[in-house]
Design a protein around this motif. Structure first.
Motif, short mmCIF file in Angstrom:
data_model
loop_
_atom_site.label_atom_id
_atom_site.label_comp_id
_atom_site.label_asym_id
_atom_site.label_seq_id
_atom_site.Cartn_x
_atom_site.Cartn_y
_atom_site.Cartn_z
N ARG A 24 11.18 -1.51 -2.83
CA ARG A 24 11.29 -1.90 -4.24
C ARG A 24 9.94 -2.42 -4.74
NH1 ARG A 24 11.97 -6.52 -7.11
NH2 ARG A 24 12.05 -7.86 -5.27
N LYS A 27 7.35 0.38 -5.09
CA LYS A 27 7.61 1.18 -6.31
C LYS A 27 7.12 0.46 -7.56
CE LYS A 27 11.69 3.79 -4.85
NZ LYS A 27 13.14 3.91 -5.07
N ILE A 28 7.32 -0.86 -7.61
CA ILE A 28 6.82 -1.64 -8.75
C ILE A 28 5.30 -1.49 -8.84
CG2 ILE A 28 6.42 -4.00 -9.59
CD1 ILE A 28 9.30 -4.64 -8.58
N ASP A 31 4.28 2.11 -9.96
CA ASP A 31 4.56 2.34 -11.38
C ASP A 31 3.41 1.87 -12.26
OD1 ASP A 31 7.03 3.52 -10.97
OD2 ASP A 31 8.18 1.71 -11.43
N GLN A 32 2.60 0.97 -11.76
CA GLN A 32 1.51 0.40 -12.55
C GLN A 32 0.15 1.06 -12.26
OE1 GLN A 32 1.63 -3.93 -12.79
NE2 GLN A 32 3.66 -3.85 -11.86
N LYS A 89 1.98 10.85 -6.66
CA LYS A 89 2.67 9.57 -6.57
C LYS A 89 4.16 9.79 -6.31
CE LYS A 89 1.81 6.82 -10.00
NZ LYS A 89 1.86 5.98 -11.22
N ALA A 90 4.78 10.71 -7.03
CA ALA A 90 6.21 10.98 -6.86
C ALA A 90 6.51 11.49 -5.45
CB ALA A 90 6.68 11.99 -7.90
N VAL A 93 6.33 8.51 -3.00
CA VAL A 93 7.52 7.66 -3.12
C VAL A 93 8.69 8.32 -2.42
CG1 VAL A 93 9.22 6.73 -4.75
CG2 VAL A 93 6.78 6.45 -5.21
N THR A 150 -2.92 -3.86 -5.87
CA THR A 150 -2.41 -3.61 -7.22
C THR A 150 -2.73 -4.78 -8.14
OG1 THR A 150 -0.61 -2.25 -6.32
CG2 THR A 150 -0.34 -3.06 -8.57
#
Length: 172
Positions: A24, A27-28, A31-32, A89-90, A93, A150
Protein backbone atom coordinates in the motif's frame (compact mmCIF):
# COMPACT_ATOMS: atom_id res chain seq x y z
CA UNK A 1 -8.47 -26.28 15.31
CA UNK A 2 -5.23 -27.47 16.87
CA UNK A 3 -2.86 -24.94 18.43
CA UNK A 4 -0.13 -25.53 15.83
CA UNK A 5 -2.46 -24.66 12.96
CA UNK A 6 -3.83 -21.70 14.90
CA UNK A 7 -0.29 -20.38 15.47
CA UNK A 8 0.58 -20.93 11.80
CA UNK A 9 -2.50 -19.03 10.65
CA UNK A 10 -1.74 -16.19 13.08
CA UNK A 11 1.85 -15.95 11.80
CA UNK A 12 0.80 -16.06 8.16
CA UNK A 13 -2.02 -13.55 8.65
CA UNK A 14 0.28 -11.06 10.39
CA UNK A 15 3.05 -11.46 7.80
CA UNK A 16 0.46 -10.97 5.06
CA UNK A 17 -0.92 -7.88 6.77
CA UNK A 18 2.55 -6.33 6.99
CA UNK A 19 3.29 -7.21 3.36
CA UNK A 20 -0.01 -5.62 2.28
CA UNK A 21 0.87 -2.50 4.27
CA UNK A 22 4.23 -2.24 2.51
CA UNK A 23 2.54 -2.72 -0.87
CA UNK A 24 0.00 0.00 0.00
CA UNK A 25 2.79 2.42 0.92
CA UNK A 26 4.82 1.63 -2.21
CA UNK A 27 1.73 2.30 -4.36
CA UNK A 28 1.22 5.66 -2.63
CA UNK A 29 4.83 6.52 -3.47
CA UNK A 30 4.61 5.39 -7.08
CA UNK A 31 1.41 7.37 -7.61
CA UNK A 32 3.43 10.51 -6.92
CA UNK A 33 6.35 9.70 -9.21
CA UNK A 34 6.87 9.96 -12.94
CA UNK A 35 8.20 7.07 -15.01
CA UNK A 36 11.50 8.97 -15.25
CA UNK A 37 11.73 9.43 -11.47
CA UNK A 38 11.03 5.72 -10.98
CA UNK A 39 14.21 4.80 -12.88
CA UNK A 40 16.34 7.70 -11.61
CA UNK A 41 19.14 7.10 -9.13
CA UNK A 42 20.24 9.62 -6.50
CA UNK A 43 23.87 8.66 -7.14
CA UNK A 44 25.93 5.83 -8.62
CA UNK A 45 26.07 3.81 -5.41
CA UNK A 46 22.28 3.81 -4.98
CA UNK A 47 19.46 1.97 -6.71
CA UNK A 48 16.45 3.36 -8.48
CA UNK A 49 13.00 2.71 -7.05
CA UNK A 50 12.33 0.48 -10.06
CA UNK A 51 15.44 -1.57 -9.26
CA UNK A 52 14.31 -1.89 -5.64
CA UNK A 53 10.94 -3.24 -6.80
CA UNK A 54 12.64 -5.77 -9.10
CA UNK A 55 14.93 -6.69 -6.20
CA UNK A 56 11.96 -7.18 -3.87
CA UNK A 57 10.27 -9.45 -6.40
CA UNK A 58 13.45 -11.52 -6.73
CA UNK A 59 13.97 -11.78 -2.99
CA UNK A 60 10.35 -12.61 -2.18
CA UNK A 61 10.31 -15.25 -4.91
CA UNK A 62 13.55 -16.83 -3.72
CA UNK A 63 12.81 -16.85 0.02
CA UNK A 64 9.04 -16.84 0.17
CA UNK A 65 7.94 -18.90 -2.81
CA UNK A 66 10.67 -21.13 -4.27
CA UNK A 67 12.19 -22.08 -0.93
CA UNK A 68 8.95 -22.76 0.91
CA UNK A 69 7.40 -24.62 -2.03
CA UNK A 70 10.63 -26.54 -2.78
CA UNK A 71 10.86 -25.09 -6.29
CA UNK A 72 14.05 -24.54 -8.24
CA UNK A 73 15.79 -21.27 -7.37
CA UNK A 74 15.95 -19.39 -10.68
CA UNK A 75 16.80 -15.97 -9.29
CA UNK A 76 19.42 -13.90 -11.11
CA UNK A 77 20.02 -11.27 -8.45
CA UNK A 78 22.47 -9.08 -10.39
CA UNK A 79 19.82 -8.37 -13.05
CA UNK A 80 17.57 -6.81 -10.44
CA UNK A 81 20.12 -4.01 -10.07
CA UNK A 82 21.54 -3.78 -13.60
CA UNK A 83 18.18 -3.37 -15.36
CA UNK A 84 17.64 0.26 -16.31
CA UNK A 85 14.38 0.12 -18.27
CA UNK A 86 11.83 -2.24 -19.75
CA UNK A 87 9.08 -1.99 -17.14
CA UNK A 88 6.44 0.70 -16.83
CA UNK A 89 5.18 1.83 -13.45
CA UNK A 90 1.99 -0.21 -13.95
CA UNK A 91 3.99 -3.32 -14.86
CA UNK A 92 6.19 -2.96 -11.78
CA UNK A 93 3.16 -2.57 -9.50
CA UNK A 94 1.50 -5.62 -11.04
CA UNK A 95 4.69 -7.67 -10.73
CA UNK A 96 5.04 -6.75 -7.06
CA UNK A 97 1.34 -7.39 -6.36
CA UNK A 98 1.51 -10.82 -7.99
CA UNK A 99 4.73 -11.74 -6.20
CA UNK A 100 3.35 -10.75 -2.80
CA UNK A 101 0.10 -12.61 -3.49
CA UNK A 102 1.98 -15.76 -4.52
CA UNK A 103 4.17 -15.59 -1.42
CA UNK A 104 1.21 -15.19 0.92
CA UNK A 105 -0.43 -18.21 -0.74
CA UNK A 106 2.81 -20.22 -0.33
CA UNK A 107 2.92 -19.27 3.37
CA UNK A 108 -0.68 -20.29 3.93
CA UNK A 109 -0.45 -23.56 1.99
CA UNK A 110 2.82 -24.71 3.57
CA UNK A 111 2.43 -27.70 5.85
CA UNK A 112 3.74 -27.14 9.37
CA UNK A 113 6.78 -29.36 8.75
CA UNK A 114 7.84 -27.03 5.86
CA UNK A 115 7.60 -24.02 8.13
CA UNK A 116 9.86 -25.75 10.64
CA UNK A 117 12.29 -27.35 8.16
CA UNK A 118 15.68 -25.66 7.86
CA UNK A 119 16.94 -24.89 4.37
CA UNK A 120 19.79 -22.92 2.80
CA UNK A 121 18.82 -19.80 0.88
CA UNK A 122 21.47 -17.38 -0.38
CA UNK A 123 23.96 -19.11 1.91
CA UNK A 124 21.82 -18.58 5.02
CA UNK A 125 20.17 -21.39 6.96
CA UNK A 126 16.59 -20.59 8.00
CA UNK A 127 13.37 -22.42 8.69
CA UNK A 128 10.27 -21.60 6.68
CA UNK A 129 9.25 -19.35 9.57
CA UNK A 130 12.63 -17.62 9.33
CA UNK A 131 12.05 -17.10 5.61
CA UNK A 132 8.62 -15.58 6.26
CA UNK A 133 10.14 -13.17 8.78
CA UNK A 134 12.95 -12.34 6.36
CA UNK A 135 10.55 -11.64 3.48
CA UNK A 136 8.41 -9.41 5.68
CA UNK A 137 11.25 -7.38 7.17
CA UNK A 138 13.15 -7.13 3.88
CA UNK A 139 10.05 -5.78 2.13
CA UNK A 140 9.53 -3.30 4.97
CA UNK A 141 13.18 -2.19 4.85
CA UNK A 142 13.05 -1.37 1.15
CA UNK A 143 9.60 0.20 1.51
CA UNK A 144 11.26 2.68 3.87
CA UNK A 145 13.94 3.43 1.28
CA UNK A 146 11.29 3.96 -1.41
CA UNK A 147 9.35 6.25 0.93
CA UNK A 148 12.44 8.29 1.80
CA UNK A 149 13.44 8.71 -1.84
CA UNK A 150 9.87 9.73 -2.70
CA UNK A 151 9.82 12.29 0.14
CA UNK A 152 13.11 13.72 -1.08
CA UNK A 153 11.79 13.99 -4.64
CA UNK A 154 8.37 15.38 -3.69
CA UNK A 155 9.24 17.31 -0.51
CA UNK A 156 5.98 16.40 1.21
CA UNK A 157 4.44 14.06 3.73
CA UNK A 158 3.22 10.90 2.05
CA UNK A 159 0.12 10.56 4.23
CA UNK A 160 0.52 6.86 4.88
CA UNK A 161 -1.65 7.07 8.01
CA UNK A 162 -3.98 9.95 7.24
CA UNK A 163 -7.02 9.84 9.50
CA UNK A 164 -5.39 7.45 11.99
CA UNK A 165 -4.60 8.73 15.49
CA UNK A 166 -1.05 7.48 15.92
CA UNK A 167 -0.99 8.94 19.43
CA UNK A 168 -3.67 6.56 20.69
CA UNK A 169 -2.61 4.62 23.78
CA UNK A 170 -2.48 0.84 23.99
CA UNK A 171 -5.58 -0.98 25.20
CA UNK A 172 -5.67 -4.34 26.94
Amino acid sequence: MDKERELQEELVWNAGYRMNESLRMIKICLDQLSEEQLWGKPNESSNSIANLILHLCGNITQYGIASIQNLEDERIRDEEFSTDSGYSKAELVKKLENTISDAKRAFYDAPLNELLRKRNVQGFNFSGVGNIIHVTEHLSYHTGQIALWTKILQNKDLGFYGGVNLNAKNES
